[in-house]
Design an enzyme around this catalytic site. Structure first.
Site, mmCIF file in Angstrom:
data_model
loop_
_atom_site.group_PDB
_atom_site.id
_atom_site.type_symbol
_atom_site.label_atom_id
_atom_site.label_comp_id
_atom_site.label_asym_id
_atom_site.label_seq_id
_atom_site.Cartn_x
_atom_site.Cartn_y
_atom_site.Cartn_z
ATOM 1 N N CYS A 96 48.169 63.699 22.940
ATOM 2 C CA CYS A 96 47.287 64.566 23.726
ATOM 3 C C CYS A 96 46.679 63.791 24.887
ATOM 4 C CB CYS A 96 46.195 65.133 22.830
ATOM 5 S SG CYS A 96 45.101 66.302 23.652
ATOM 6 N N CYS A 192 42.788 67.930 14.982
ATOM 7 C CA CYS A 192 41.964 69.097 15.324
ATOM 8 C C CYS A 192 42.633 70.418 14.971
ATOM 9 C CB CYS A 192 41.580 69.057 16.804
ATOM 10 S SG CYS A 192 42.945 69.324 17.968
#
Length: 352
Positions: A96, A192
């Site tokens: 990410c 997440c």
């Protein structure tokens, strides 16, 4: 002044909240931003967004939520699924940072005239004769430089990590002193988009993967020892789930999804001295053909181990360790340091 305008990336936690407080204290004109990365129904991010909004209200700075769900799905989540299907164990947080978070937020900042981006990462920056260097956070127990190895060297001078020189207790104490509502908020621990930590269920529910694909369990010579319930249930170094029938404990040595095989062996077979890397990224001037003495982290929580780094090309490298390393896992990041300085690293492709 444009150089005093900055975006502050807010996760809703205490680290980024204190980072915002410190940046404001240094005279920066801030805009708080949170990236919405996953559908509301699948990730508990609404409370984090509420907390980030309250932090900005307390500090008197504007706040906005940016919708990056589609880009995150494409560049991070789908890669996460594909890596497991290929028999590797992915690291989505570093991916990410590499492909989405930093570049996207810097671009968003430019729209607002902000040249700088601050985050709550435990890492440090230092100016050197050859440019900006990325260093480990002072609190080595919380250091997050490992996850930053793949960001572009060209953006380092535009970043700020205000809490990188602090330890966690100091951060929480500052949050309490200034009445920030997240001073005691628990740190997030899981991926997440897999908040319960059950990646197998996520692969089944989100990607519709068939987790029950029985195949052969073999030793390193190819002899069939039994059967397994599906390669997606395993990772290198795993012992649980391999069944009995052996006098000595067995561990996963490798996965072969093409043949639907799990290769197992004894503890001594888990150790590897040579690790090949691909998609390398270097944050300082390194050139193919060079060899450097480094210390290497093969997992976020692992100790940095001594190795020789051999640069094979701009994107490929080989690590030769002083001592063989246990359960080196394809798909994870190998991150190289010299002292406190992060040189960069690459994604583990194979071992010898």
């Amino acid at each position: 002044m444009a150089d005093k305008k900055a975006l502050i990336a807010l996760s809703g936690g205490v680290d980024s909240a204190v980072a915002a407080l410190l940046m404001q204290g240094q005279g920066y004109e801030l805009t708080g931003v949170t990236m919405r990365l996953w559908p509301r129904s699948r990730c508990c991010d609404e409370k984090d967004i509420e907390d980030a909004a309250e932090i900005c209200a307390r500090l008197g700075i504007p706040y906005t939520v940016l919708d990056y769900r589609e880009a995150f799905r494409r560049q991070v989540v789908d890669v996460f699924v594909a890596e497991y299907q290929a028999g590797r164990t992915p690291n989505p947080c570093a991916r990410c940072n590499q492909f989405l978070k930093f570049d996207a937020l810097l671009a968003e900042g430019e729209k607002l005239g902000a040249t700088m981006l601050a985050t709550g990462h435990y890492a440090r920056l230092a100016e050197t004769s050859s440019g900006t260097a990325l260093l480990r956070g002072r609190d080595h127990a919380k250091d997050q430089s490992y996850f930053l190895f793949a960001i572009g060297a060209g953006i380092l001078s535009r970043l700020r990590f205000p809490v990188g020189g602090m330890n966690k207790d100091e951060v929480r104490a500052m949050a309490r002193k200034h009445g920030l509502p997240v001073a005691a908020k628990q740190d997030s621990q899981d991926i997440c988009f897999v908040p319960d930590g059950d990646y197998r269920r996520f692969l089944e529910d989100y990607a519709g993967l068939d987790m029950a694909q029985e195949g052969e369990m073999v030793d390193s010579s190819g002899q069939v020892l039994g059967h397994h319930p599906g390669t997606l249930h395993f990772t290198v170094g795993q012992r649980k789930g391999l069944g009995g029938g052996s006098d000595q404990p067995r561990y996963v040595l490798a996965l072969d999804p093409a043949q639907n095989r799990v290769i197992v062996g004894g503890e001594d077979e888990l150790y590897r001295g040579v690790v090949s890397l691909a998609e390398c990224n270097w944050l300082t001037d390194l050139s193919p053909g060079e060899t450097h003495a480094v210390t290497v982290k093969l997992r976020y929580r692992s100790r940095a181990e001594s190795a020789m780094l051999h640069l094979l090309s701009d994107a490929r490298a080989e690590l030769r360790f002083r001592e063989p390393q246990r359960a080196v896992t394809p798909g994870q990041a190998a991150v190289c340091y010299q002292g406190e300085r992060l040189l960069g690293g690459g994604w583990i492709q194979g071992t010898e």
